[in-house]
Design a protein around this motif. Sequence first.
Motif, PDB file in Angstrom:
ATOM      1  N   GLY A 174       0.808  -1.211   0.000  1.00  0.00           N
ATOM      2  CA  GLY A 174       0.000   0.000   0.000  1.00  0.00           C
ATOM      3  C   GLY A 174       0.842   1.261   0.000  1.00  0.00           C
ATOM      4  O   GLY A 174       0.566   2.210  -0.740  1.00  0.00           O
ATOM      5  N   MET A 175       1.897   1.291   0.820  1.00  0.00           N
ATOM      6  CA  MET A 175       2.776   2.462   0.875  1.00  0.00           C
ATOM      7  C   MET A 175       3.495   2.662  -0.449  1.00  0.00           C
ATOM      8  O   MET A 175       3.657   3.796  -0.916  1.00  0.00           O
ATOM      9  N   LYS A 176       3.893   1.566  -1.074  1.00  0.00           N
ATOM     10  CA  LYS A 176       4.590   1.631  -2.365  1.00  0.00           C
ATOM     11  C   LYS A 176       3.687   2.231  -3.441  1.00  0.00           C
ATOM     12  O   LYS A 176       4.159   2.952  -4.320  1.00  0.00           O
ATOM     13  N   ASN A 177       2.400   1.969  -3.355  1.00  0.00           N
ATOM     14  CA  ASN A 177       1.452   2.479  -4.351  1.00  0.00           C
ATOM     15  C   ASN A 177       0.805   3.795  -3.943  1.00  0.00           C
ATOM     16  O   ASN A 177      -0.177   4.217  -4.548  1.00  0.00           O
ATOM     17  N   GLY A 178       1.318   4.427  -2.887  1.00  0.00           N
ATOM     18  CA  GLY A 178       0.841   5.741  -2.488  1.00  0.00           C
ATOM     19  C   GLY A 178      -0.467   5.743  -1.711  1.00  0.00           C
ATOM     20  O   GLY A 178      -1.134   6.779  -1.638  1.00  0.00           O
ATOM     21  N   TYR A 187      -2.696   4.059   7.013  1.00  0.00           N
ATOM     22  CA  TYR A 187      -3.278   4.294   8.335  1.00  0.00           C
ATOM     23  C   TYR A 187      -4.688   4.866   8.219  1.00  0.00           C
ATOM     24  O   TYR A 187      -5.602   4.424   8.907  1.00  0.00           O
ATOM     25  N   GLU A 188      -4.880   5.829   7.309  1.00  0.00           N
ATOM     26  CA  GLU A 188      -6.196   6.424   7.131  1.00  0.00           C
ATOM     27  C   GLU A 188      -7.203   5.384   6.636  1.00  0.00           C
ATOM     28  O   GLU A 188      -8.360   5.361   7.062  1.00  0.00           O
ATOM     29  N   CYS A 189      -6.761   4.506   5.729  1.00  0.00           N
ATOM     30  CA  CYS A 189      -7.639   3.433   5.241  1.00  0.00           C
ATOM     31  C   CYS A 189      -8.010   2.475   6.368  1.00  0.00           C
ATOM     32  O   CYS A 189      -9.156   2.028   6.455  1.00  0.00           O
ATOM     33  N   PHE A 190      -7.049   2.177   7.227  1.00  0.00           N
ATOM     34  CA  PHE A 190      -7.321   1.305   8.364  1.00  0.00           C
ATOM     35  C   PHE A 190      -8.357   1.926   9.293  1.00  0.00           C
ATOM     36  O   PHE A 190      -9.300   1.267   9.730  1.00  0.00           O
TER      37      PHE A 190
END
Length: 172
Positions: free
Chosen positions: A20-24, A28-31
Amino acid sequence: MDYVIKSIIPIVIGLIVIYGMKNGVKVYECFVEGAKDGIGICVKIFPYLLAMLIAVGVFTDSRLLDAFINLVRPVVKIIGLPPEVVPLVMVKPLSGSGALGVFTDILKRYGADSYIGLVASIVMGSTETIFYTLTVYYGAVKIKNIRHTLWAAIFADLTAIIMAVTLVRLMF
Protein backbone atom coordinates in the motif's frame (compact mmCIF):
# COMPACT_ATOMS: atom_id res chain seq x y z
CA MET A 1 9.26 -24.44 11.55
CA ASP A 2 7.01 -23.39 14.45
CA TYR A 3 8.48 -19.87 14.28
CA VAL A 4 7.67 -19.61 10.56
CA ILE A 5 4.08 -20.75 11.12
CA LYS A 6 3.56 -18.19 13.89
CA SER A 7 5.08 -15.47 11.68
CA ILE A 8 2.85 -15.94 8.63
CA ILE A 9 0.07 -13.50 9.66
CA PRO A 10 2.41 -10.66 10.69
CA ILE A 11 4.38 -11.17 7.46
CA VAL A 12 1.20 -10.99 5.35
CA ILE A 13 0.06 -7.83 7.18
CA GLY A 14 3.50 -6.30 6.71
CA LEU A 15 3.49 -7.11 2.99
CA ILE A 16 0.06 -5.49 2.59
CA VAL A 17 1.24 -2.34 4.38
CA ILE A 18 4.41 -2.18 2.28
CA TYR A 19 2.45 -2.75 -0.94
CA GLY A 20 0.00 0.00 0.00
CA MET A 21 2.78 2.46 0.88
CA LYS A 22 4.59 1.63 -2.37
CA ASN A 23 1.45 2.48 -4.35
CA GLY A 24 0.84 5.74 -2.49
CA VAL A 25 -2.08 4.56 -0.38
CA LYS A 26 -2.53 6.24 2.98
CA VAL A 27 -2.52 2.94 4.86
CA TYR A 28 -3.28 4.29 8.33
CA GLU A 29 -6.20 6.42 7.13
CA CYS A 30 -7.64 3.43 5.24
CA PHE A 31 -7.32 1.31 8.36
CA VAL A 32 -9.14 3.91 10.48
CA GLU A 33 -11.94 4.20 7.89
CA GLY A 34 -12.30 0.42 7.87
CA ALA A 35 -12.48 0.37 11.67
CA LYS A 36 -15.24 3.02 11.55
CA ASP A 37 -17.18 0.89 9.09
CA GLY A 38 -16.68 -2.13 11.37
CA ILE A 39 -18.16 -0.30 14.35
CA GLY A 40 -21.11 0.76 12.21
CA ILE A 41 -21.72 -2.86 11.24
CA CYS A 42 -21.55 -3.89 14.91
CA VAL A 43 -24.20 -1.30 15.77
CA LYS A 44 -26.44 -2.58 12.93
CA ILE A 45 -26.00 -6.23 13.97
CA PHE A 46 -26.51 -5.76 17.72
CA PRO A 47 -30.36 -5.72 17.81
CA TYR A 48 -30.54 -8.94 15.78
CA LEU A 49 -27.90 -10.59 17.95
CA LEU A 50 -29.67 -9.53 21.14
CA ALA A 51 -33.01 -10.86 19.87
CA MET A 52 -31.43 -14.22 19.02
CA LEU A 53 -29.72 -14.53 22.41
CA ILE A 54 -32.96 -13.75 24.23
CA ALA A 55 -34.86 -16.29 22.12
CA VAL A 56 -32.29 -19.00 22.90
CA GLY A 57 -32.49 -18.22 26.61
CA VAL A 58 -36.28 -18.35 26.64
CA PHE A 59 -36.34 -21.63 24.69
CA THR A 60 -33.85 -23.27 27.05
CA ASP A 61 -35.22 -21.90 30.34
CA SER A 62 -38.84 -22.70 29.52
CA ARG A 63 -38.01 -26.44 29.25
CA LEU A 64 -39.38 -26.52 25.70
CA LEU A 65 -36.12 -28.13 24.63
CA ASP A 66 -36.67 -31.04 27.05
CA ALA A 67 -40.24 -31.51 25.82
CA PHE A 68 -39.09 -31.54 22.23
CA ILE A 69 -36.35 -34.10 22.97
CA ASN A 70 -38.94 -36.44 24.47
CA LEU A 71 -41.16 -35.92 21.43
CA VAL A 72 -38.46 -36.76 18.85
CA ARG A 73 -36.80 -39.60 20.77
CA PRO A 74 -38.49 -42.38 18.68
CA VAL A 75 -37.54 -40.67 15.42
CA VAL A 76 -33.86 -40.21 16.26
CA LYS A 77 -33.55 -43.84 17.28
CA ILE A 78 -34.52 -44.80 13.71
CA ILE A 79 -31.47 -43.04 12.21
CA GLY A 80 -29.22 -44.15 15.05
CA LEU A 81 -28.72 -40.76 16.63
CA PRO A 82 -28.29 -41.15 20.38
CA PRO A 83 -31.04 -39.26 22.24
CA GLU A 84 -28.30 -37.76 24.42
CA VAL A 85 -27.06 -35.81 21.36
CA VAL A 86 -30.49 -34.33 20.55
CA PRO A 87 -29.94 -31.25 22.77
CA LEU A 88 -26.77 -30.48 20.80
CA VAL A 89 -28.61 -30.93 17.51
CA MET A 90 -31.37 -28.59 18.71
CA VAL A 91 -29.18 -25.88 20.22
CA LYS A 92 -26.47 -25.77 17.52
CA PRO A 93 -28.66 -24.05 14.87
CA LEU A 94 -29.55 -21.38 17.43
CA SER A 95 -26.35 -20.64 19.34
CA GLY A 96 -22.72 -21.62 18.91
CA SER A 97 -21.83 -20.82 22.50
CA GLY A 98 -24.90 -22.65 23.79
CA ALA A 99 -23.96 -25.64 21.64
CA LEU A 100 -20.44 -25.55 23.02
CA GLY A 101 -21.85 -25.76 26.55
CA VAL A 102 -24.08 -28.71 25.62
CA PHE A 103 -21.19 -30.38 23.80
CA THR A 104 -18.89 -29.98 26.80
CA ASP A 105 -21.54 -31.51 29.04
CA ILE A 106 -21.92 -34.49 26.69
CA LEU A 107 -18.17 -35.11 26.69
CA LYS A 108 -17.99 -34.86 30.49
CA ARG A 109 -20.86 -37.30 30.96
CA TYR A 110 -20.11 -39.90 28.31
CA GLY A 111 -16.45 -39.35 27.37
CA ALA A 112 -14.86 -38.23 24.12
CA ASP A 113 -14.19 -41.77 22.91
CA SER A 114 -17.70 -43.14 23.48
CA TYR A 115 -20.19 -43.57 20.65
CA ILE A 116 -22.17 -40.61 21.98
CA GLY A 117 -19.04 -38.45 22.31
CA LEU A 118 -17.84 -39.27 18.79
CA VAL A 119 -21.21 -38.53 17.20
CA ALA A 120 -21.47 -35.29 19.19
CA SER A 121 -17.95 -34.28 18.11
CA ILE A 122 -18.71 -34.76 14.43
CA VAL A 123 -22.07 -32.99 14.75
CA MET A 124 -20.40 -30.07 16.54
CA GLY A 125 -17.78 -29.71 13.82
CA SER A 126 -19.97 -30.23 10.77
CA THR A 127 -23.16 -28.27 11.51
CA GLU A 128 -23.79 -24.53 11.51
CA THR A 129 -25.50 -21.98 13.72
CA ILE A 130 -28.17 -21.51 11.05
CA PHE A 131 -30.58 -19.11 12.71
CA TYR A 132 -27.82 -17.02 14.28
CA THR A 133 -26.05 -16.70 10.93
CA LEU A 134 -29.21 -15.86 9.02
CA THR A 135 -30.33 -13.37 11.64
CA VAL A 136 -27.03 -11.56 11.89
CA TYR A 137 -25.87 -11.50 8.28
CA TYR A 138 -29.17 -11.02 6.52
CA GLY A 139 -30.23 -8.55 9.20
CA ALA A 140 -27.03 -6.53 8.75
CA VAL A 141 -27.73 -6.00 5.05
CA LYS A 142 -31.48 -5.64 5.62
CA ILE A 143 -32.56 -8.67 3.59
CA LYS A 144 -36.02 -9.71 4.73
CA ASN A 145 -36.78 -12.48 2.20
CA ILE A 146 -34.28 -15.29 2.76
CA ARG A 147 -35.98 -17.46 0.10
CA HIS A 148 -34.50 -20.96 0.07
CA THR A 149 -31.53 -20.28 2.34
CA LEU A 150 -33.16 -21.62 5.49
CA TRP A 151 -34.32 -24.88 3.90
CA ALA A 152 -30.95 -25.46 2.24
CA ALA A 153 -29.18 -24.87 5.56
CA ILE A 154 -31.51 -27.20 7.46
CA PHE A 155 -31.03 -29.89 4.80
CA ALA A 156 -27.25 -29.47 5.05
CA ASP A 157 -27.41 -29.84 8.85
CA LEU A 158 -29.59 -32.96 8.60
CA THR A 159 -27.14 -34.43 6.10
CA ALA A 160 -24.26 -33.68 8.49
CA ILE A 161 -26.09 -35.37 11.37
CA ILE A 162 -26.85 -38.50 9.34
CA MET A 163 -23.25 -38.61 8.12
CA ALA A 164 -21.96 -38.24 11.69
CA VAL A 165 -23.91 -41.32 12.77
CA THR A 166 -22.84 -43.22 9.64
CA LEU A 167 -19.16 -42.33 9.97
CA VAL A 168 -18.98 -43.29 13.63
CA ARG A 169 -20.66 -46.61 12.89
CA LEU A 170 -18.32 -47.34 9.96
CA MET A 171 -15.05 -46.16 11.46
CA PHE A 172 -15.36 -46.93 15.16
